[in-house]
Write an enzyme that holds these catalytic residues in place. Structure first.
Site, short mmCIF file in Angstrom:
data_model
loop_
_atom_site.label_atom_id
_atom_site.label_comp_id
_atom_site.label_asym_id
_atom_site.label_seq_id
_atom_site.Cartn_x
_atom_site.Cartn_y
_atom_site.Cartn_z
N CYS A 288 157.79 117.97 40.97
CA CYS A 288 156.79 116.90 40.95
C CYS A 288 155.53 117.36 41.66
CB CYS A 288 157.35 115.62 41.55
SG CYS A 288 157.88 115.85 43.22
C1 UN1 Z 1 160.15 117.24 43.81
O1 UN1 Z 1 159.77 118.04 42.96
O2 UN1 Z 1 160.60 116.11 43.51
O3 UN1 Z 1 157.23 120.23 48.10
C2 UN1 Z 1 160.19 117.56 45.27
C3 UN1 Z 1 158.00 120.73 47.28
C4 UN1 Z 1 159.48 120.56 47.53
C5 UN1 Z 1 159.95 119.23 47.07
C6 UN1 Z 1 159.58 118.86 45.66
N1 UN1 Z 1 159.74 120.73 48.94
O4 UN1 Z 1 157.62 121.32 46.29
#
Ligand code: UN1
Length: 517
Positions: A288
């Site tokens: 995300c």
């Molecule tokens: C996600 O993709 O839901 O900051 C979380 C980051 C990771 C978490 C991603 N520590 O990319």
């Protein structure tokens, strides 16, 4: 040696329960390796899990917080002792490169370390009363039963962000992991049980989206769920928020992103390229926090694009057990979704970064591919230059190994493009100018800002979450998540022996002003 296929089902009060249909999940890097066969539950099972959690929550919350914290500490030690095995299972199940999977498991350990100690804090406040012989206090109380629905791209770290603080604070959890990542969920539930946390406080429901939505609706109507945590797409988040709103439940939503990465003319271009490579293609762009749009000042656009393209061409892609930038897509569903975005490459765009777009196969090979592309679900990395504000590739999350690049003629135009898509999760700026960096941090709507660093890779104890289409302002991680898993209760204790009325029986300092007219 062929690996064993894991036979999985939901665990209600720790006991496996039969489901209504069975699906098989292949290893996305090695499709002839069936990782799991999982029995998916129906809506009634989801609702029953929530009901069972109600009683267990009362018992668990009666356990003193430092004792709950000690159990979280034990959980951290169990995960540490099994770090390599858990990481190998993450890689086998969803294709995340093993080094990254080790990092993901470390994120669980970090979360446990943080919240083990929080069991000895969970601080409230003492507050002065306006009357004598009266004491005022605040206490954090658990919210109750929390339904947690998680995605499979971070199949153990992100669940731990919900489960660990929720349990520490005295809640019970009903957890519905992604259907394509049931094995690591089952393994994590077993770690939690091994730490002495009652099985009934963590009900694991393996179910599809429809059964979950129907079951959640029933559980909310019955008053068995007081909080919903969801990590996934903005579209599903919106429907969960609507359902919660109907029942006056405030959800914790962590949704999609279109994370901008700005490159200003004074940036260290090699550093920016390195950041864009990891942000855009780490986890095959399925975070995300993945880079959603690179916004490059026109003065350095062509040079950045040349160097970025070269870096992508040189990057190792393939077998996630070897040293690669990225491995396969999480599952076939994600490959299909990603390939639909490729149809939105418009004639005015310029594609670079690979000799081909779409699926990597023997017929559509990638130079230097690590392993056999036909064994799994691998996609070519793609850079699309010339993207503008009107393009779908600019406006929507693509969730795959594609990086749209837009140009901007000024800082203000770049900042506008950083926000105009309406997402607001993560962001990055590459510049040596401190004032530009802080103007960006002030102006960007994202919940997270990196200065000269990747859009992804947040540390486990800083607030994590977004605004706009990326969430509802809730934050996970660190002390901030406590506001999601607890509610403030204010207590007043009057030991004056008489009824003292607030605002009315309050001594006032006499004033000798005369306001008569
Ligand atoms: C996600 O993709 O839901 O900051 C979380 C980051 C990771 C978490 C991603 N520590 O990319």
């Amino acid at each position: 040696m062929p690996q064993q296929t894991l036979e999985l089902a939901s665990r209600i009060d720790g006991e496996p329960v039969a489901g209504v249909r069975t699906i098989e999940n292949p290893n996305p890097a090695q499709l002839d390796d069936t990782v799991s066969r999982v029995d998916l539950a129906d809506a009634a099972t989801f609702a029953r899990a929530c009901e069972r959690a109600v009683d267990s929550q009362r018992a668990w919350s009666a356990t003193p917080a430092p004792v709950r914290g000690a159990a979280i500490g034990d959980l951290g030690r169990i995960v540490t002792a099994n770090k390599e095995a858990l990481a190998a299972l993450v890689t086998r199940e969803i294709g995340k490169p093993y080094q990254e999977a080790l990092g993901e498991v470390q994120e669980v350990i970090d979360t446990c370390v943080f919240f083990a100690a929080e069991g000895r804090r969970l601080y409230g406040m003492t507050v002065p009363s306006e009357m004598p012989d009266k004491q005022l206090f605040t206490f954090r109380r658990p919210v109750g039963v929390m339904a947690v629905i998680t995605a499979g791209n971070f199949p153990i770290a992100v669940p731990s962000w919900y489960l660990v603080p929720a349990l520490l604070a005295g809640n019970a959890v009903v957890w519905k992991p992604a259907e394509y990542a049931p094995a690591i969920a089952d393994a994590f539930a077993r770690c939690i049980a091994a730490a002495g946390i009652p099985a009934s406080a963590v009900q694991l429901v393996q179910a599809d989206g429809q059964a979950t939505s129907d079951g959640l609706e029933r559980a909310l109507s019955a008053g068995h769920v007081q909080k919903v945590g969801f990590t996934g797409s903005s579209a599903v988040g919106r429907s969960i928020a609507a359902m919660c709103g109907e029942h006056l439940v405030a959800p914790t939503l962590e949704l999609g992103g279109k994370n901008p990465l700005l490159v200003l003319p004074d940036a260290d271009l090699d550093l920016a390229v390195e950041g864009a490579l990891f942000s855009g293609f780490g986890t095959a762009g399925q975070r995300c926090t993945s880079l959603g749009v690179a916004i490059v000042h026109e003065q350095v656009h062509d040079e950045f694009l040349t160097r970025f393209t070269a870096a992508v061409e040189e990057a190792a892609v393939g077998d996630p057990m070897r040293s690669v930038l990225y491995g396969p897509m999480l599952s076939q569903r994600f490959a299909d979704g990603f390939e639909r975005w490729l149809e939105h490459i418009e004639p005015h765009h310029r594609v670079s970064g690979s000799s081909a777009v779409g699926r990597i196969t023997a017929e559509s090979p990638r130079a230097g591919f690590v392993g056999d592309p036909d064994a799994g679900i691998f996609e070519h990395p793609t850079i699309v230059a010339g993207v503008t504000e009107d393009d779908l590739l600019y406006r929507e999350e693509t969730f795959g190994p594609i990086v749209p690049v837009a140009t901007a003629g000024s800082f203000d135009e770049a900042l506008h493009l950083a926000n105009a898509h309406g997402y607001g999760l993560s962001s990055a700026i590459y510049t040596r100018d401190a004032s530009a960096a802080f103007r960006f941090a002030e102006g960007v709507t994202a919940g997270m800002v990196s200065i000269n660093n990747s859009t992804s890779g947040a540390e486990a104890h800083l607030p994590f979450g977004g605004n706009g289409k990326s969430g509802n302002g809730a934050r996970q991680s660190g002390v901030w998540v406590l506001d999601q898993v607890t509610r403030w209760q204010s207590v007043n204790w009057d030991h004056s022996g008489k009824l003292q009325k607030a605002q009315m029986d309050v001594a006032t300092v006499p004033a000798d002003l005369d306001f008569r007219v």
